[in-house]
Design a protein around this motif. Structure first.
Motif, PDB file in Angstrom:
ATOM      1  N   GLY A 109       0.830  -1.204   0.000  1.00  0.00           N
ATOM      2  CA  GLY A 109       0.000   0.000   0.000  1.00  0.00           C
ATOM      3  C   GLY A 109       0.859   1.245   0.000  1.00  0.00           C
ATOM      4  N   GLY A 110       0.200   2.384  -0.111  1.00  0.00           N
ATOM      5  CA  GLY A 110       0.957   3.633  -0.173  1.00  0.00           C
ATOM      6  C   GLY A 110       0.100   4.843   0.070  1.00  0.00           C
ATOM      7  N   GLY A 111       0.102   5.775  -0.884  1.00  0.00           N
ATOM      8  CA  GLY A 111      -0.527   7.063  -0.663  1.00  0.00           C
ATOM      9  C   GLY A 111      -2.007   7.122  -0.984  1.00  0.00           C
ATOM     10  N   SER A 144      -2.553   8.773   9.436  1.00  0.00           N
ATOM     11  CA  SER A 144      -1.210   9.240   9.055  1.00  0.00           C
ATOM     12  C   SER A 144      -0.155   8.166   9.306  1.00  0.00           C
ATOM     13  CB  SER A 144      -0.864  10.508   9.852  1.00  0.00           C
ATOM     14  OG  SER A 144      -1.881  11.469   9.744  1.00  0.00           O
ATOM     15  N   PRO A 145      -0.147   7.106   8.491  1.00  0.00           N
ATOM     16  CA  PRO A 145       0.854   6.049   8.689  1.00  0.00           C
ATOM     17  C   PRO A 145       2.210   6.412   8.084  1.00  0.00           C
ATOM     18  CG  PRO A 145      -0.582   5.472   6.877  1.00  0.00           C
ATOM     19  CD  PRO A 145      -1.118   6.757   7.444  1.00  0.00           C
ATOM     20  N   PHE A 146       3.246   5.938   8.721  1.00  0.00           N
ATOM     21  CA  PHE A 146       4.631   6.080   8.259  1.00  0.00           C
ATOM     22  C   PHE A 146       5.158   4.673   8.016  1.00  0.00           C
ATOM     23  CE2 PHE A 146       9.234   6.855   9.655  1.00  0.00           C
ATOM     24  CZ  PHE A 146       9.621   7.376   8.432  1.00  0.00           C
ATOM     25  N   PHE A 164       1.957   4.775  13.198  1.00  0.00           N
ATOM     26  CA  PHE A 164       0.805   5.667  13.030  1.00  0.00           C
ATOM     27  C   PHE A 164       0.995   6.933  13.859  1.00  0.00           C
ATOM     28  CE2 PHE A 164      -0.695   1.496  11.904  1.00  0.00           C
ATOM     29  CZ  PHE A 164      -1.513   1.730  10.797  1.00  0.00           C
ATOM     30  N   TYR A 165       0.996   8.080  13.160  1.00  0.00           N
ATOM     31  CA  TYR A 165       1.143   9.377  13.814  1.00  0.00           C
ATOM     32  C   TYR A 165      -0.204  10.069  13.926  1.00  0.00           C
ATOM     33  CZ  TYR A 165       6.221   9.216  13.830  1.00  0.00           C
ATOM     34  OH  TYR A 165       7.526   8.874  14.092  1.00  0.00           O
ATOM     35  N   GLY A 223       3.907   5.326   2.961  1.00  0.00           N
ATOM     36  CA  GLY A 223       2.773   5.809   3.729  1.00  0.00           C
ATOM     37  C   GLY A 223       2.611   7.305   3.576  1.00  0.00           C
ATOM     38  N   VAL A 224       1.567   7.835   4.149  1.00  0.00           N
ATOM     39  CA  VAL A 224       1.281   9.261   4.025  1.00  0.00           C
ATOM     40  C   VAL A 224       2.415  10.103   4.593  1.00  0.00           C
ATOM     41  CG1 VAL A 224      -0.298  11.094   4.735  1.00  0.00           C
ATOM     42  CG2 VAL A 224      -1.212   8.863   4.082  1.00  0.00           C
TER      43      VAL A 224
END
Length: 778
Positions: free
Chosen positions: A53-55, A447-449, A549-550, A584-585
């Motif tokens: 997954g990604g953006g 907001s995952p990293f 996750f932020y 991630g985002v």
């Protein structure tokens, strides 16, 4: 002028062809255009986004207004929404997850067998006992509570990843909007966030943005009419702006480029600059008619007088915008090519077309009256007052330098990236921003990293060293108070390890050897279905993802996330695998923010250099070039200081606007300097030449600035797109500062040259000799 008919025919033919092309221009957003493709983070994202997954992630939350989601009607609603998303075009079926999906499972021991059971698939329970059992199973799963079910069980999150390049954002937005409208009721609230939805809201408000531009144009028409009092004075500048717009959009379509809806403000600025150049020409033409009643001769003389500053202004506009293409972000490169061609077309639409039109069209009676008697009133008194203030040149220049230095140091705190926990694009009370805040409040967040683990060979992830280092990385990232949680394949191993030991919490840990780790992973794979564990690691146990996750994507959060991850990776080298950033985002925003910082510094420096060289060569003096460039820099530092003060961030959307805005004010200085040089050629001394230039050319400068300020300043009140409103306000202030600097500070600095030995008058010399000495100094 002698071949007016031929030139008009050629321009009309070219405009007709380009108008046909402009009508076919594609206005759309492409996700990959928003990313700096040469950045290492983006390259890693491109490699792994199909797997992990990604953006292009959409998060939909179903919240029960009272009670928990474990009610028959709510669970049915969750199932219906999940199935509807699974049918959407472009969805990655392997990366769709909710408690109603078959991949939402818990692990159970049945005798000597280990079994993974779907939480509530394929059939949603309806009787209270079965629903209570589902709630207990969900509540006991550390893999579900937090990421997908809120701790208080009042909301459920559905996560859907969409394939890059296969999304129609407009249609996708409409489908999710229907889901919101269909399933929201007095008992349930639906919230949707994610990049595709943010882009969709941009399309949703596109008509509102266009109406704002129409109103802006109407205000410009009123101001032009109030000044010139002739339709010619209104229609010729508007026609020039229209022709340049047709040429710019036509060339863009011809080259197969697309235009992003959220960047429409930039082409609007380019058209405004076309109007600005045309107003300068109209003012000079009407002034020339005073001493030359023949309209053809007046048009020729006006064209000759404005040719040098016009070429300089248009050239620096086009080249300065083209320099934006030094960025590696495709949307900025496309915008640079479109708008630079658009800006260059002003050369034909103003400097070529305007003289021909004015030599053909009849001169309005009111224009002749204005030429005979002059345009008096408040504007003349205002400009006369400004001209008198130039006498206090040392105080004026000193104040400008002091304020510029102060603004520069304030602008050092300019935020890069998102400024708040909201989107920064829409208003804080928009459905999108409310959804974003609600999802961040109820779950791990939107907001995952992503940090990827690349094994050096197959089964590298079963190495105890790798698993323990991944676990340590998660603990290190969780020390940041802005982190709401982490997930990786290590959590899956520990969870299975605990279940295999009859659920004893003390066994929620990693095995000590490779064989045991491999056995647990094999057990997980054997009891899973295709796609179940690919969210965490590949089936050959070589690649994995750690999701951090932020709580938001603010610029400081994103920067410190990357710094913390880099610090850990540098101090924890592994023998069998490596960590690689990032996805991630948050990871993609980190890459974009770093590119924005680089592009901003490079573009700003190159544009200033371009203006310095162009003005120095045109006016034959590096001192003049430095003065014009210095005024431009001070004007922009004022705006950057205001952005810092108001909390407006520099990001992928505001950077091109600010870059294009850099050249707006310098045109004012070019035209004023051109008029000063013209006055000195007539034998005037520098001081009188400066004063007369402010009173004459200053009218067109003031008119143009006020027209644009009144137009773009209203954007703040006319659209739900907060970004457009903020840019309108800031651009209005930029033009105001640029006008003040051009009409007051630049002339004051120019007059300080009189104290230079080169520009000093010679005792007993004639006025012509003194003027010649001034010209040499300039």
């Amino acid at each position: 002028m002698r071949r007016r008919a031929w030139v008009l025919t050629l321009l009309a033919a070219a405009t007709a062809v380009l108008a046909w092309q402009a009508a076919r221009l594609n206005i759309r957003t492409t996700f990959t255009d928003l990313l700096p493709q040469k950045h290492p983070y983006v390259q890693i994202h491109n490699e792994f986004h199909e797997t992990f997954g990604g953006g292009n992630l959409v998060l939909l939350a179903v919240e029960r207004r009272k009670g928990t989601v474990f009610e028959a009607a709510t669970l049915k609603k969750i199932e219906q929404i999940t199935e509807a998303i699974d049918r959407m075009e472009g969805v990655n079926h392997y990366q769709l997850f909710s408690i109603a999906h078959r991949k939402a499972k818990t692990v159970e021991i049945s005798g000597s067998f280990v079994e993974q059971k779907s939480v509530m698939w394929p059939k949603v329970p309806t009787d209270p006992e079965a629903i209570r059992e589902v709630e207990e199973r969900v509540g006991s799963s550390l893999m579900l509570v937090g990421p997908y079910v809120s701790p208080d069980h009042s909301a459920v999150l559905i996560s859907a990843q969409f394939h890059d390049g296969r999304i129609d954002y407009r249609n996708l937005f409409d489908e999710f909007k229907r889901l919101i409208d269909t399933h929201s009721d007095e008992k349930h609230a639906i919230y949707v966030a994610g990049v595709p939805m943010l882009v969709g809201w941009g399309y949703h408000y596109l008509s509102e943005i266009l109406w704002a531009f129409v109103l802006t144009l109407s205000i410009m028409v009123l101001i032009l009419w109030s000044y010139f009092r002739t339709w010619q004075g209104v229609l010729v500048p508007l026609f020039s702006a229209l022709v340049s717009a047709v040429w710019g959009l036509g060339f863009a379509s011809l080259l197969g480029l697309n235009l992003d809806p959220l960047i429409l403000v930039v082409p609007m600025l380019v058209s405004a600059r076309a109007l600005s150049h045309s107003v300068q020409f109209m003012e000079k033409f009407y002034e020339t008619l005073k001493c030359c009643p023949d309209k053809r001769e007046a048009a020729t003389r006006a064209s000759g007088t404005l040719w040098a500053p016009g070429i300089l202004g248009i050239g620096t506009d086009a080249v300065g915008i083209l320099l934006i293409a030094t960025s590696t972000i495709p949307i900025m490169q496309k915008l640079a090519f479109i708008c630079s061609m658009w800006a260059a077309s002003v050369l034909f639409s103003v400097l070529v077309l305007n003289p021909i039109l004015l030599s053909v069209l009849p001169v309005p009676k009111r224009a002749m009256e204005a030429c005979a008697h002059g345009v008096g009133g408040g504007l003349d008194r205002l400009l006369g007052g400004i001209a008198s203030l130039v006498r206090f040149r040392r105080a004026t220049v000193g104040a400008a330098v002091l304020l510029g230095a102060t603004a520069y140091f304030i602008s050092k705190g300019l935020i890069v990236g998102d400024r708040t926990v909201s989107s920064g694009i829409l208003r804080a009370d928009s459905h999108y921003d409310i959804s974003l805040r609600k999802i961040n409040e109820k779950f791990f967040g939107a907001s995952p990293f992503f940090v990827f683990v690349r094994g050096k060979e197959r089964h590298s992830l079963t190495e105890p060293e790798v698993a323990r280092t991944v676990e340590a990385f998660q603990r290190t990232m969780e020390e940041d108070p802005r982190v709401k949680g982490t997930i990786s394949y290590v959590d899956l191993i520990r969870y299975f390890h605990q279940v295999m030991r009859e659920g004893d919490p003390k066994w929620f840990l990693l095995p000590r050897d490779k064989r045991s780790t491999g056995s647990l992973l094999s057990c997980i794979a054997d009891t899973s279905q295709p796609g179940d564990i690919e969210r965490f690691l590949t089936m050959n146990y070589q690649h994995a993802v750690v999701q951090v996750f932020y709580e938001d994507t603010r610029g400081t959060t994103v920067a410190q996330a990357a710094q913390r991850a880099k610090a850990f990776i540098d101090s924890h080298p592994m023998e069998h695998a490596t960590f690689e950033l990032a996805g991630g985002v948050v990871g993609l925003k980190a890459a974009t923010n770093e590119e924005v910082v680089y592009s901003h510094g490079l573009t700003f420096g190159l544009i200033l250099l371009c203006i310095l060289l162009g003005s120095s060569l045109t006016f034959g003096s590096p001192i003049i070039g430095l003065l014009l460039t210095g005024c431009l820099a001070v004007s922009n530092f004022f705006v950057y200081a205001l952005m810092t003060w108001w909390g407006v961030a520099l990001n992928v959307h505001t950077l091109p606007v600010s870059s294009v805005g850099i050249g707006i004010g310098v045109d004012y200085g070019f035209y004023l300097m051109g008029r000063v040089r013209e006055e000195m050629r007539k034998g005037e001394n520098l001081e009188n030449g400066v004063g007369r230039s402010i009173r004459t050319t200053g009218k067109a400068i003031f008119l143009t600035a006020m027209t644009l300020i009144a137009g773009v300043g209203l954007w703040h009140f006319m659209t739900h797109v907060q970004f457009i409103g903020e840019m309108g306000l800031l651009l209005g202030l930029l033009m105001l500062f640029s006008m003040i600097l051009a009409l007051l500070v630049f002339p004051s600095a120019l007059l300080l040259l009189k104290s230079s030995p080169r520009s000093a008058s010679v005792p007993g010399a004639s006025g012509a000799d003194r003027a010649e000495g001034m010209r040499r100094a300039l």
